[in-house]
Design an enzyme around this catalytic site. Structure first.
Site, PDB file in Angstrom:
ATOM      1  N   THR A  18       0.821  -1.219   0.000  1.00  0.00           N
ATOM      2  CA  THR A  18       0.000   0.000   0.000  1.00  0.00           C
ATOM      3  C   THR A  18       0.848   1.259   0.000  1.00  0.00           C
ATOM      4  O   THR A  18       0.494   2.265  -0.612  1.00  0.00           O
ATOM      5  CB  THR A  18      -0.943  -0.020   1.221  1.00  0.00           C
ATOM      6  OG1 THR A  18      -1.862  -1.092   1.051  1.00  0.00           O
ATOM      7  CG2 THR A  18      -1.716   1.272   1.371  1.00  0.00           C
ATOM      8  N   THR A  93       1.634  -4.420   4.347  1.00  0.00           N
ATOM      9  CA  THR A  93       1.480  -4.822   5.745  1.00  0.00           C
ATOM     10  C   THR A  93       0.791  -6.182   5.890  1.00  0.00           C
ATOM     11  O   THR A  93       0.852  -6.780   6.962  1.00  0.00           O
ATOM     12  CB  THR A  93       0.659  -3.778   6.527  1.00  0.00           C
ATOM     13  OG1 THR A  93      -0.608  -3.634   5.891  1.00  0.00           O
ATOM     14  CG2 THR A  93       1.366  -2.440   6.581  1.00  0.00           C
ATOM     15  N   ASP A  94       0.161  -6.663   4.810  1.00  0.00           N
ATOM     16  CA  ASP A  94      -0.567  -7.938   4.928  1.00  0.00           C
ATOM     17  C   ASP A  94       0.329  -9.079   5.397  1.00  0.00           C
ATOM     18  O   ASP A  94      -0.130  -9.993   6.087  1.00  0.00           O
ATOM     19  CB  ASP A  94      -1.205  -8.321   3.576  1.00  0.00           C
ATOM     20  CG  ASP A  94      -2.406  -7.446   3.237  1.00  0.00           C
ATOM     21  OD1 ASP A  94      -2.776  -6.590   4.044  1.00  0.00           O
ATOM     22  OD2 ASP A  94      -2.971  -7.633   2.132  1.00  0.00           O
TER      23      ASP A  94
HETATM   24  N1  ASP Z   1      -3.150  -3.615   2.856  1.00  0.00           N
HETATM   25  C1  ASP Z   1      -1.865  -4.032   2.444  1.00  0.00           C
HETATM   26  C2  ASP Z   1      -0.792  -3.025   2.801  1.00  0.00           C
HETATM   27  O1  ASP Z   1      -0.887  -2.458   3.777  1.00  0.00           O
HETATM   28  C3  ASP Z   1      -1.753  -4.453   1.040  1.00  0.00           C
HETATM   29  C4  ASP Z   1      -0.470  -5.215   0.911  1.00  0.00           C
HETATM   30  O2  ASP Z   1      -0.077  -5.893   1.825  1.00  0.00           O
HETATM   31  O3  ASP Z   1       0.142  -5.122  -0.148  1.00  0.00           O
HETATM   32  O4  ASP Z   1       0.167  -2.762   2.165  1.00  0.00           O
END
Ligand code: ASP
Length: 348
Positions: A18, A93-94
């Site tokens: 993200t 963060t995933d």
């Molecule tokens: N929601 C996720 C992030 O925070 C998407 C990912 O992991 O690419 O980056």
């Protein structure tokens, strides 16, 4: 920045996530921003005294990163750190709780590796990427964080890779360490270290993508059908058990059979706290399962336990070494039981 960071060099490895996402022509957001663009979006960074170099390493959402992406990253960091004071990794963060722990287990140098990301992409009001990246750079550059292994910095908090979890789908405060809390904070642009881990641990071998460790979550009334279906196709199993490490009694004979063939780790699905070893005595309790050959994960949650088990299988560890390693990393045995050297915090 403080004088402690003056004249220091940090290398940024961008993986996507993200933090690097902007509007995609096909709808939604997708990782498009380069590492150079991420750095350019930090107000005032150009004026301060930390020299920053960037590497565009991958352009992916966190969900599509593989184990081999992270082991390749660990190698690249190792090569570049010889003439740098620290490394920063930007990613989704995933999977940050997994990648950070794997990097931690593969990292032996004293320079910190600081992983960061964002919860609000670059098109949104209050995008948190620039602030998180600046905080990560400040932490990676600071001499206090030498010897701390891999850290995760988000929301002005500094977390140990071994303990950190993503706990919320959208909140910018998603990153937490339910067992022990953050190691430190960024205050007025200065990273402060308040707590330290009792030990660091590194493994000798990087796992490949071909090792399969299943995480099986136990639930009300589980009769073991899912466990049976996957049991013969994996190199190891992590049970995300109920409470302090419990399963329905009817699954115990199957677990005992599986634990005879592959390592079966007993973790908790609760999200915080340690598995127990010596309290409950009913069929399917932690005492019962340990006597059947399951290995407690201690404070390691199921996701961390899987990462550790992948590395132990890659290192051809026997049952005794796997038990010792989980005891040390899970926090329920003396850290001296870790099978390899633990004096990684000494500057060489
Ligand atoms: N929601 C996720 C992030 O925070 C998407 C990912 O992991 O690419 O980056």
């Amino acid at each position: 920045m403080s004088s402690a960071e003056t004249g220091r060099r940090v290398i940024i490895f961008a993986l996507g996530g993200t933090i690097a996402m902007s509007a995609s022509p096909t709808g939604g957001v997708a990782p498009t921003l380069t590492a150079e663009q991420l750095v350019a979006a930090i107000p005032g960074l150009a004026d301060n005294s930390v020299a920053v170099e960037v590497v565009d390493f991958r352009h992916m959402p966190g969900a599509s990163l593989k184990i081999s992406d992270i082991t390749a990253l660990a190698d690249a960091i190792d090569q570049r750190l010889a003439d740098a004071d620290g490394a920063v990794v930007t990613q989704g963060t995933d999977t940050i709780e997994e990648t950070a722990y794997l990097l931690d287990l593969l990292h032996t140098a004293p320079q910190p590796v600081v992983v960061t990301g964002a919860m609000r992409n670059s098109t949104l009001a209050g995008a948190d990427g620039p602030a998180n990246l600046l905080a990560a750079i400040q932490t990676a550059a600071h001499p206090k964080f030498r010897g701390q292994g891999c850290l995760v910095v988000l929301g002005d908090e500094i977390h140990a890779a071994r303990r950190v979890r993503k706990t919320h789908t959208t909140s910018p405060a998603t990153i937490q360490s339910p067992n022990g809390g953050p190691l430190g904070y960024i205050v007025e642009g200065h990273p402060r270290l308040l707590n330290q881990l009792p030990h660091r641990a590194a493994v000798p071998t990087a796992p490949g993508d071909d090792i399969r460790v299943a995480i099986i979550t136990m639930a009300l009334g589980d009769d073991g059908t899912t466990l049976q279906a996957v049991g013969d196709h994996v190199d190891g199993i992590v049970i995300a058990g109920l409470g302090a490490g419990h399963v329905p009694a009817q699954t115990v004979p199957l677990l005992e059979t599986l634990a005879d063939k592959v390592p079966v780790i007993l973790a908790s699905r609760t999200g915080a706290g340690s598995t127990l070893q010596a309290t409950y005595g009913f069929p399917g309790s932690e005492r019962d399962l340990i006597s059947c050959g399951l290995i407690p994960a201690g404070y390691l949650d199921p996701i961390k336990a899987r990462i550790l088990l992948l590395t132990l299988i890659a290192a051809n560890c026997d049952r005794a070494a796997i038990t010792a390693a989980f005891g040390a990393e899970g926090g329920y045995r003396d850290t001296e039981t870790w099978p390899w050297p633990t004096n990684l915090d000494k500057d060489t």
